[in-house]
Design an enzyme around this catalytic site. Sequence first.
Site, PDB file in Angstrom:
ATOM      1  N   ASN A 351       0.831  -1.192   0.000  1.00  0.00           N
ATOM      2  CA  ASN A 351       0.000   0.000   0.000  1.00  0.00           C
ATOM      3  C   ASN A 351       0.873   1.253   0.000  1.00  0.00           C
ATOM      4  O   ASN A 351       0.992   1.954   0.997  1.00  0.00           O
ATOM      5  CB  ASN A 351      -0.942  -0.029   1.208  1.00  0.00           C
ATOM      6  CG  ASN A 351      -2.067   0.975   1.088  1.00  0.00           C
ATOM      7  OD1 ASN A 351      -2.009   2.059   1.637  1.00  0.00           O
ATOM      8  ND2 ASN A 351      -3.103   0.601   0.346  1.00  0.00           N
ATOM      9  N   GLY A 394      -2.305   1.767   4.721  1.00  0.00           N
ATOM     10  CA  GLY A 394      -0.993   2.352   4.564  1.00  0.00           C
ATOM     11  C   GLY A 394      -1.053   3.749   3.977  1.00  0.00           C
ATOM     12  O   GLY A 394      -2.114   4.389   3.953  1.00  0.00           O
ATOM     13  N   ARG A 396      -1.130   4.916   0.955  1.00  0.00           N
ATOM     14  CA  ARG A 396      -2.128   5.152  -0.090  1.00  0.00           C
ATOM     15  C   ARG A 396      -3.522   5.278   0.515  1.00  0.00           C
ATOM     16  O   ARG A 396      -4.290   6.176   0.146  1.00  0.00           O
ATOM     17  CB  ARG A 396      -2.122   4.044  -1.140  1.00  0.00           C
ATOM     18  CG  ARG A 396      -3.061   4.343  -2.319  1.00  0.00           C
ATOM     19  CD  ARG A 396      -3.079   3.236  -3.361  1.00  0.00           C
ATOM     20  NE  ARG A 396      -3.757   3.664  -4.579  1.00  0.00           N
ATOM     21  CZ  ARG A 396      -5.055   3.579  -4.799  1.00  0.00           C
ATOM     22  NH1 ARG A 396      -5.855   3.085  -3.860  1.00  0.00           N
ATOM     23  NH2 ARG A 396      -5.576   3.982  -5.936  1.00  0.00           N
ATOM     24  N   CYS A 397      -3.856   4.390   1.435  1.00  0.00           N
ATOM     25  CA  CYS A 397      -5.174   4.441   2.067  1.00  0.00           C
ATOM     26  C   CYS A 397      -5.426   5.786   2.755  1.00  0.00           C
ATOM     27  O   CYS A 397      -6.555   6.278   2.776  1.00  0.00           O
ATOM     28  CB  CYS A 397      -5.303   3.331   3.103  1.00  0.00           C
ATOM     29  SG  CYS A 397      -5.490   1.675   2.434  1.00  0.00           S
ATOM     30  N   MET A 398      -4.356   6.367   3.322  1.00  0.00           N
ATOM     31  CA  MET A 398      -4.511   7.580   4.123  1.00  0.00           C
ATOM     32  C   MET A 398      -4.528   8.855   3.288  1.00  0.00           C
ATOM     33  O   MET A 398      -4.515   9.953   3.854  1.00  0.00           O
ATOM     34  CB  MET A 398      -3.386   7.675   5.156  1.00  0.00           C
ATOM     35  CG  MET A 398      -3.432   6.604   6.220  1.00  0.00           C
ATOM     36  SD  MET A 398      -2.231   6.883   7.533  1.00  0.00           S
ATOM     37  CE  MET A 398      -0.673   6.752   6.627  1.00  0.00           C
TER      38      MET A 398
END
Length: 408
Positions: A351, A394, A396-398
């Site tokens: 991620n 991770g 990217r998710c945030m």
Amino acid sequence: MTAELGADSEVGTLRTVMLHRPGDELRRLTPRNNDQLLFDALPWVARAQEEHDAFAELLRGRGVEVLLLADLLTEAMTVSGAARIQAISAAVNERRLGSALARDLSTHLRGVPASELTSVLTAGMTFDELLEAESGEPELGGASLVRRMHHGGDFVVEPLPNLLFTRDSSFWIGNQVAITSLALPARLRETTLTDLIYAFHPRFRGARRAYESRTAPVEGGDVLLLAPGVVAVGVGERTTPAGAEALARSLFDDGLAHTVLAVPIAQERASMHLDTVCTMVDTDAVVMYPNIAHTLSAFTIRREDATVSIRGADPFLEAAADAMGIGKLRVIDTGLDTVTAEREQWDDGNNTLALAPGVVVAYERNVETNARLEASGIEVLRISGSELGSGRGGPRCMSCPVARDSLL
């Protein structure tokens, strides 16, 4: 100078990003509710904030403008009464609270400052907190059985700890923004906040909508912009086949994509989104969980004249390369052995957030994955995520990229 809104890839130079700094919503997590609220552990909130602040500073140090969701929400509700009404309406669930309590709660929330309202909308409110807040107000409403039967620590407005993962509730494609539909009850209200930010904040005035769904679930973590006009959509625990098809047809109608790859993924928490097993790290390269690299498949959806065609399923890597118009997609896998690969996939080794072609942000703990990225010519900017990762997400998710340079 304000960057032009929009993105046509995962790796074009990142100019503007939306983050959400974790706050009191994480302090609402307890051993009793963390599973329901989709966290695997109870984060040390102060440390999570330090880690997030360091993430934001790293981005700023690389020339990225960082927009914080809570600030945008407060500003939107300050300039627009309609934004306040929309936010309160979404937060007050009359079906759960009953008409008397819902009326009292709405009355109270209409009178609080925008910054305080933002806190309630993100961190939630307990019955005890409502009672304390009402103590200085004129007598409200009538009798409420819901008030009498709930414990003081129960939530009259549910917290949104997963708001940290701004990737899921919206994403930009071309010069338009897609508002998603989140699958699980704990996250349903997140999209109402991003929706009203895009609708009412002056920064996004005139922003066009690429896709809006209140029915078939689509989550941004499942959507990868592989190349201009080419989109991959994971179909699994969070995004449904109906959601992927509706998104594809909407993108075709708006001329935002010519090919959408629907990618089946395991319906389990370890691979809740496509970006938990695969992300772009360069224009022709992905970092990928090796256990699925050669089994992942894709249905290729294309608009052909006035009709839509669906082909496959074919091997994902081949279908992606074909759609992207390249000979082969480079694959950098996570770990030399199955145990290391599985551990680092669980810890969001796949991620990554690309800041430019060949430059990514990754959690420092994924030592093997990061080493393999660097051995493949990728610059890795490491951040700590010991507490941020407790919600299974991770870099990217945030992050929700709001503006990237075009690859065209």
